[in-house]
Design a protein around this motif. Sequence first.
Motif, PDB file in Angstrom:
ATOM      1  N   SER A 111      18.406 -33.756 -34.355  1.00  0.00           N
ATOM      2  CA  SER A 111      17.008 -34.031 -34.043  1.00  0.00           C
ATOM      3  C   SER A 111      16.431 -32.990 -33.096  1.00  0.00           C
ATOM      4  CB  SER A 111      16.886 -35.427 -33.421  1.00  0.00           C
ATOM      5  OG  SER A 111      15.558 -35.703 -33.027  1.00  0.00           O
ATOM      6  N   LEU A 112      17.183 -32.653 -32.057  1.00  0.00           N
ATOM      7  CA  LEU A 112      16.690 -31.694 -31.069  1.00  0.00           C
ATOM      8  C   LEU A 112      16.492 -30.315 -31.680  1.00  0.00           C
ATOM      9  CD1 LEU A 112      15.909 -30.912 -28.238  1.00  0.00           C
ATOM     10  CD2 LEU A 112      18.337 -30.821 -27.619  1.00  0.00           C
ATOM     11  N   LEU A 113      17.427 -29.861 -32.477  1.00  0.00           N
ATOM     12  CA  LEU A 113      17.296 -28.556 -33.122  1.00  0.00           C
ATOM     13  C   LEU A 113      16.099 -28.535 -34.076  1.00  0.00           C
ATOM     14  CD1 LEU A 113      21.063 -27.785 -33.784  1.00  0.00           C
ATOM     15  CD2 LEU A 113      19.531 -26.432 -32.342  1.00  0.00           C
ATOM     16  N   THR A 114      15.878 -29.641 -34.772  1.00  0.00           N
ATOM     17  CA  THR A 114      14.733 -29.731 -35.679  1.00  0.00           C
ATOM     18  C   THR A 114      13.426 -29.611 -34.905  1.00  0.00           C
ATOM     19  OG1 THR A 114      15.942 -31.118 -37.255  1.00  0.00           O
ATOM     20  CG2 THR A 114      13.535 -31.186 -37.357  1.00  0.00           C
ATOM     21  N   ASP A 115      13.331 -30.322 -33.777  1.00  0.00           N
ATOM     22  CA  ASP A 115      12.120 -30.242 -32.949  1.00  0.00           C
ATOM     23  C   ASP A 115      11.958 -28.855 -32.342  1.00  0.00           C
ATOM     24  OD1 ASP A 115      11.171 -32.825 -33.357  1.00  0.00           O
ATOM     25  OD2 ASP A 115      12.337 -33.658 -31.696  1.00  0.00           O
ATOM     26  N   MET A 116      13.049 -28.236 -31.955  1.00  0.00           N
ATOM     27  CA  MET A 116      12.978 -26.900 -31.370  1.00  0.00           C
ATOM     28  C   MET A 116      12.443 -25.883 -32.372  1.00  0.00           C
ATOM     29  SD  MET A 116      16.515 -26.901 -29.140  1.00  0.00           S
ATOM     30  CE  MET A 116      16.474 -25.117 -28.851  1.00  0.00           C
ATOM     31  N   LYS A 117      12.772 -26.050 -33.621  1.00  0.00           N
ATOM     32  CA  LYS A 117      12.283 -25.132 -34.647  1.00  0.00           C
ATOM     33  C   LYS A 117      10.772 -25.226 -34.819  1.00  0.00           C
ATOM     34  CE  LYS A 117      16.612 -25.165 -37.265  1.00  0.00           C
ATOM     35  NZ  LYS A 117      17.288 -25.622 -38.504  1.00  0.00           N
ATOM     36  N   GLU A 160      20.700 -19.178 -29.649  1.00  0.00           N
ATOM     37  CA  GLU A 160      20.115 -18.282 -30.641  1.00  0.00           C
ATOM     38  C   GLU A 160      18.713 -18.741 -31.039  1.00  0.00           C
ATOM     39  OE1 GLU A 160      21.193 -15.319 -31.642  1.00  0.00           O
ATOM     40  OE2 GLU A 160      22.753 -15.646 -30.129  1.00  0.00           O
ATOM     41  N   LEU A 161      18.529 -20.059 -31.153  1.00  0.00           N
ATOM     42  CA  LEU A 161      17.206 -20.566 -31.508  1.00  0.00           C
ATOM     43  C   LEU A 161      16.218 -20.344 -30.367  1.00  0.00           C
ATOM     44  CD1 LEU A 161      15.338 -21.958 -33.445  1.00  0.00           C
ATOM     45  CD2 LEU A 161      16.293 -24.167 -32.743  1.00  0.00           C
ATOM     46  N   LEU A 162      16.681 -20.529 -29.140  1.00  0.00           N
ATOM     47  CA  LEU A 162      15.811 -20.271 -27.985  1.00  0.00           C
ATOM     48  C   LEU A 162      15.418 -18.797 -27.905  1.00  0.00           C
ATOM     49  CD1 LEU A 162      17.529 -22.426 -25.210  1.00  0.00           C
ATOM     50  CD2 LEU A 162      15.363 -22.907 -26.372  1.00  0.00           C
ATOM     51  N   LYS A 163      16.363 -17.918 -28.169  1.00  0.00           N
ATOM     52  CA  LYS A 163      16.078 -16.482 -28.148  1.00  0.00           C
ATOM     53  C   LYS A 163      15.039 -16.121 -29.216  1.00  0.00           C
ATOM     54  CE  LYS A 163      19.776 -13.855 -28.022  1.00  0.00           C
ATOM     55  NZ  LYS A 163      21.190 -13.431 -28.284  1.00  0.00           N
ATOM     56  N   GLU A 164      15.197 -16.702 -30.394  1.00  0.00           N
ATOM     57  CA  GLU A 164      14.258 -16.441 -31.476  1.00  0.00           C
ATOM     58  C   GLU A 164      12.852 -16.897 -31.095  1.00  0.00           C
ATOM     59  OE1 GLU A 164      13.336 -18.135 -35.967  1.00  0.00           O
ATOM     60  OE2 GLU A 164      15.392 -18.228 -35.199  1.00  0.00           O
ATOM     61  N   LYS A 165      12.758 -18.090 -30.492  1.00  0.00           N
ATOM     62  CA  LYS A 165      11.451 -18.616 -30.091  1.00  0.00           C
ATOM     63  C   LYS A 165      10.825 -17.753 -28.998  1.00  0.00           C
ATOM     64  CE  LYS A 165      10.826 -22.052 -32.834  1.00  0.00           C
ATOM     65  NZ  LYS A 165       9.635 -22.114 -33.723  1.00  0.00           N
ATOM     66  N   ALA A 166      11.631 -17.346 -28.038  1.00  0.00           N
ATOM     67  CA  ALA A 166      11.115 -16.529 -26.940  1.00  0.00           C
ATOM     68  C   ALA A 166      10.587 -15.194 -27.460  1.00  0.00           C
ATOM     69  CB  ALA A 166      12.204 -16.307 -25.901  1.00  0.00           C
ATOM     70  N   LYS A 167      11.281 -14.610 -28.412  1.00  0.00           N
ATOM     71  CA  LYS A 167      10.846 -13.327 -28.981  1.00  0.00           C
ATOM     72  C   LYS A 167       9.512 -13.451 -29.713  1.00  0.00           C
ATOM     73  CE  LYS A 167      15.476 -11.341 -29.508  1.00  0.00           C
ATOM     74  NZ  LYS A 167      16.556 -10.944 -30.451  1.00  0.00           N
ATOM     75  N   HIS A 168       9.186 -14.670 -30.138  1.00  0.00           N
ATOM     76  CA  HIS A 168       7.920 -14.900 -30.839  1.00  0.00           C
ATOM     77  C   HIS A 168       6.839 -15.418 -29.896  1.00  0.00           C
ATOM     78  CE1 HIS A 168      10.468 -14.571 -34.438  1.00  0.00           C
ATOM     79  NE2 HIS A 168       9.353 -14.282 -35.077  1.00  0.00           N
ATOM     80  N   GLY A 169       7.059 -15.290 -28.602  1.00  0.00           N
ATOM     81  CA  GLY A 169       6.015 -15.594 -27.638  1.00  0.00           C
ATOM     82  C   GLY A 169       6.028 -16.994 -27.056  1.00  0.00           C
ATOM     83  N   VAL A 170       7.007 -17.819 -27.414  1.00  0.00           N
ATOM     84  CA  VAL A 170       7.095 -19.165 -26.846  1.00  0.00           C
ATOM     85  C   VAL A 170       7.578 -19.071 -25.399  1.00  0.00           C
ATOM     86  CG1 VAL A 170       8.332 -21.377 -26.961  1.00  0.00           C
ATOM     87  CG2 VAL A 170       7.493 -20.293 -29.060  1.00  0.00           C
ATOM     88  N   ASP A 171       6.970 -19.861 -24.518  1.00  0.00           N
ATOM     89  CA  ASP A 171       7.395 -19.932 -23.118  1.00  0.00           C
ATOM     90  C   ASP A 171       8.660 -20.783 -23.046  1.00  0.00           C
ATOM     91  OD1 ASP A 171       7.661 -20.130 -20.380  1.00  0.00           O
ATOM     92  OD2 ASP A 171       5.928 -21.443 -20.096  1.00  0.00           O
ATOM     93  N   VAL A 172       9.799 -20.137 -22.815  1.00  0.00           N
ATOM     94  CA  VAL A 172      11.090 -20.824 -22.770  1.00  0.00           C
ATOM     95  C   VAL A 172      11.641 -20.774 -21.352  1.00  0.00           C
ATOM     96  CG1 VAL A 172      13.455 -20.934 -23.651  1.00  0.00           C
ATOM     97  CG2 VAL A 172      11.583 -20.197 -25.161  1.00  0.00           C
ATOM     98  N   LYS A 173      11.787 -21.934 -20.749  1.00  0.00           N
ATOM     99  CA  LYS A 173      12.421 -22.056 -19.439  1.00  0.00           C
ATOM    100  C   LYS A 173      13.680 -22.891 -19.606  1.00  0.00           C
ATOM    101  CE  LYS A 173       8.344 -21.558 -16.456  1.00  0.00           C
ATOM    102  NZ  LYS A 173       7.509 -20.935 -17.491  1.00  0.00           N
ATOM    103  N   PHE A 174      14.795 -22.363 -19.086  1.00  0.00           N
ATOM    104  CA  PHE A 174      16.102 -22.962 -19.331  1.00  0.00           C
ATOM    105  C   PHE A 174      16.866 -23.033 -18.019  1.00  0.00           C
ATOM    106  CE2 PHE A 174      20.461 -22.085 -21.472  1.00  0.00           C
ATOM    107  CZ  PHE A 174      20.784 -23.425 -21.415  1.00  0.00           C
TER     108      PHE A 174
END
Length: 218
Positions: free
Chosen positions: A11-17, A41-55
């Motif tokens: 569920s979490l991976l689906t929402d992250m996508k 890897e999914l977080l890195k992909e999102k960050a590269k596309h401009g998503v604000d990722v804080k971890f």
Amino acid sequence: MFPEGSKLYTSLLTDMKQVESYIYLQFFIFRDDPISMKFIELLKEKAKHGVDVKFSVDCFGGKDISSSLIKEMEESGIEFAFSRPLQFPHLFYSLNHRNHRKLVAIDGHTSYIGGFNIGEEYLGNNEKLGYWRDYHLRIQGNGTYEIEKQFLKDWGEDTGATKNPHSLNKTASSNNQSAYQLVFATGETLENQVLDIDDIPIWEKLLVNTPEWIYYYF
């Protein structure tokens, strides 16, 4: 509610996508293993596309996270921080003052909170630990505001960077509060925080003194 890691992670991976604007994640334990790297890897992909990722990961629970992995994450655009690092001169206090929160806030409308960390053992893939059962909630709507607010409070304490949570959507009350409240506190302040919630017109409070405090409002 998710009682098993496999269903939670799916569920979490689906929402992250589906993240479009921002995602904030905080865990006590985050491993360096196949399932953990799938999240990275999914977080890195999102960050590269401009998503604000804080971890954020507790500095002890995140001991598996190497400096080289942190560099990879930061180069992709992920903002990473270890939560509650050791501090002098209060070494022993900071040693015991761990951050056990497991929170995810996505785009102001979807969030997760519960007992699962990220690692293969939570999928039952550790022979020594065996089958792992815990509980995690997926929340949709304005409850995400409370989780986002707590994440940013911890983030500010750990990094010195202040940021206000995004405003609630139009279905929220006029005072920018969600219809229900999640109480985040250390043990010595928990009772006082709950007692302060006395402005609810009609309510009953059942306090169960267990390792996890449970409150019901009617």
